[in-house]
Scaffold this motif. Structure first.
Motif, PDB file in Angstrom:
ATOM      1  N   SER A  21       0.860  -1.174   0.000  1.00 17.69           N
ATOM      2  CA  SER A  21       0.000   0.000   0.000  1.00 17.69           C
ATOM      3  C   SER A  21       0.902   1.231   0.000  1.00 17.69           C
ATOM      4  O   SER A  21       1.905   1.265   0.707  1.00 17.69           O
ATOM      5  N   THR A  22       0.568   2.213  -0.804  1.00 13.75           N
ATOM      6  CA  THR A  22       1.427   3.386  -0.956  1.00 13.75           C
ATOM      7  C   THR A  22       0.690   4.677  -0.567  1.00 13.75           C
ATOM      8  O   THR A  22       0.564   5.587  -1.377  1.00 13.75           O
ATOM      9  N   PRO A  23       0.214   4.767   0.674  1.00  5.45           N
ATOM     10  CA  PRO A  23      -0.600   5.928   1.048  1.00  5.45           C
ATOM     11  C   PRO A  23       0.137   7.253   1.016  1.00  5.45           C
ATOM     12  O   PRO A  23      -0.462   8.278   0.718  1.00  5.45           O
ATOM     13  N   THR A  24       1.410   7.271   1.302  1.00  6.41           N
ATOM     14  CA  THR A  24       2.109   8.556   1.330  1.00  6.41           C
ATOM     15  C   THR A  24       2.754   8.900  -0.004  1.00  6.41           C
ATOM     16  O   THR A  24       3.052  10.056  -0.265  1.00  6.41           O
ATOM     17  N   ARG A  25       2.946   7.908  -0.855  1.00  7.88           N
ATOM     18  CA  ARG A  25       3.595   8.161  -2.135  1.00  7.88           C
ATOM     19  C   ARG A  25       2.624   8.200  -3.296  1.00  7.88           C
ATOM     20  O   ARG A  25       2.952   8.721  -4.353  1.00  7.88           O
ATOM     21  N   GLY A  26       1.453   7.589  -3.139  1.00  7.01           N
ATOM     22  CA  GLY A  26       0.542   7.496  -4.266  1.00  7.01           C
ATOM     23  C   GLY A  26       1.164   6.612  -5.338  1.00  7.01           C
ATOM     24  O   GLY A  26       1.916   5.688  -5.041  1.00  7.01           O
ATOM     25  N   LEU A  27       0.868   6.897  -6.590  1.00  2.13           N
ATOM     26  CA  LEU A  27       1.416   6.135  -7.709  1.00  2.13           C
ATOM     27  C   LEU A  27       2.056   7.076  -8.711  1.00  2.13           C
ATOM     28  O   LEU A  27       1.529   8.146  -8.989  1.00  2.13           O
ATOM     29  N   ASP A  28       3.167   6.649  -9.268  1.00  2.00           N
ATOM     30  CA  ASP A  28       3.772   7.364 -10.381  1.00  2.00           C
ATOM     31  C   ASP A  28       3.392   6.603 -11.640  1.00  2.00           C
ATOM     32  O   ASP A  28       3.550   5.375 -11.709  1.00  2.00           O
ATOM     33  N   ILE A  29       2.893   7.345 -12.630  1.00  2.00           N
ATOM     34  CA  ILE A  29       2.382   6.730 -13.853  1.00  2.00           C
ATOM     35  C   ILE A  29       3.238   7.173 -15.039  1.00  2.00           C
ATOM     36  O   ILE A  29       3.591   8.343 -15.163  1.00  2.00           O
ATOM     37  N   ASP A  30       3.538   6.230 -15.905  1.00  2.00           N
ATOM     38  CA  ASP A  30       4.261   6.506 -17.148  1.00  2.00           C
ATOM     39  C   ASP A  30       3.400   5.982 -18.291  1.00  2.00           C
ATOM     40  O   ASP A  30       2.919   4.849 -18.230  1.00  2.00           O
ATOM     41  N   THR A  31       3.213   6.762 -19.334  1.00  2.00           N
ATOM     42  CA  THR A  31       2.332   6.348 -20.425  1.00  2.00           C
ATOM     43  C   THR A  31       2.873   5.141 -21.203  1.00  2.00           C
ATOM     44  O   THR A  31       2.114   4.452 -21.869  1.00  2.00           O
TER      45      THR A  31
END
Length: 167
Positions: A21-31
């Motif tokens: 779970s990444t509550p403090t980082r969120g998600l990094d998205i790459d197309t």
């Protein structure tokens, strides 16, 4: 359309193993890749001459290996803090998972080096889980269904059951 609220984000650094779970980082998205750090590692059933996307039957995964569904990760090792800034896991972490579960020792670790994800499709994507759909499924089945089972990156609340199927 209903208003959805994100309630949890997750990455699964190694295909077939529990996520983080990444509550403090969120998600990094790459197309080109999808969720950065998601399913960058996998354990193949046989040696691979070239690291490339393959269908899940080529790997240890929950769908074909009961031990993966039951796998646990040492709590001190598999946390947001155990990942580097690129969401990469260390060889020491992988080794601790293999030793703790004693089921992937014969597998061959594949590292995509972040060039692509070993997700269920070659195309990059972010998976979204409507928690109301999970609850409705559980009601239909007469048991509680654990949302972790679906291994989705983003969990949302506020939608009608199965509303996401029309997206």
């Amino acid at each position: 359309m209903s208003h959805a609220t994100v309630v949890q984000t997750n990455i699964y650094p190694c295909k077939g193993l529990p996520g983080i779970s990444t509550p403090t980082r969120g998600l990094d998205i790459d197309t080109l890749v999808g969720v950065i750090g998601d399913r960058n590692y996998a354990f193949s059933r046989k040696p691979m001459e070239q690291v490339a996307w393959q269908p899940k039957k080529k790997f240890f995964a929950c769908v074909n290996e009961a031990a993966c569904a039951a796998a646990t990760v040492p709590s001190e090792a598999w946390t947001e803090d155990s990942l580097d800034e690129a969401f990469r896991i260390t060889p020491r972490l992988v080794q601790s998972v293999v030793i703790k579960n004693n089921f992937l020792a014969q597998g061959h670790l594949i590292d995509t080096k972040g060039a692509f994800n070993m997700a269920d499709d070659e195309k990059p994507y972010v998976s979204i889980l409507n928690l109301e759909s999970v609850r409705r499924l559980g009601k239909y089945m007469g048991c509680e269904v654990d949302p972790h089972r679906f291994r989705m990156n983003v969990w949302v609340e506020g939608l009608r059951p199965f509303e996401e199927l029309g997206w």
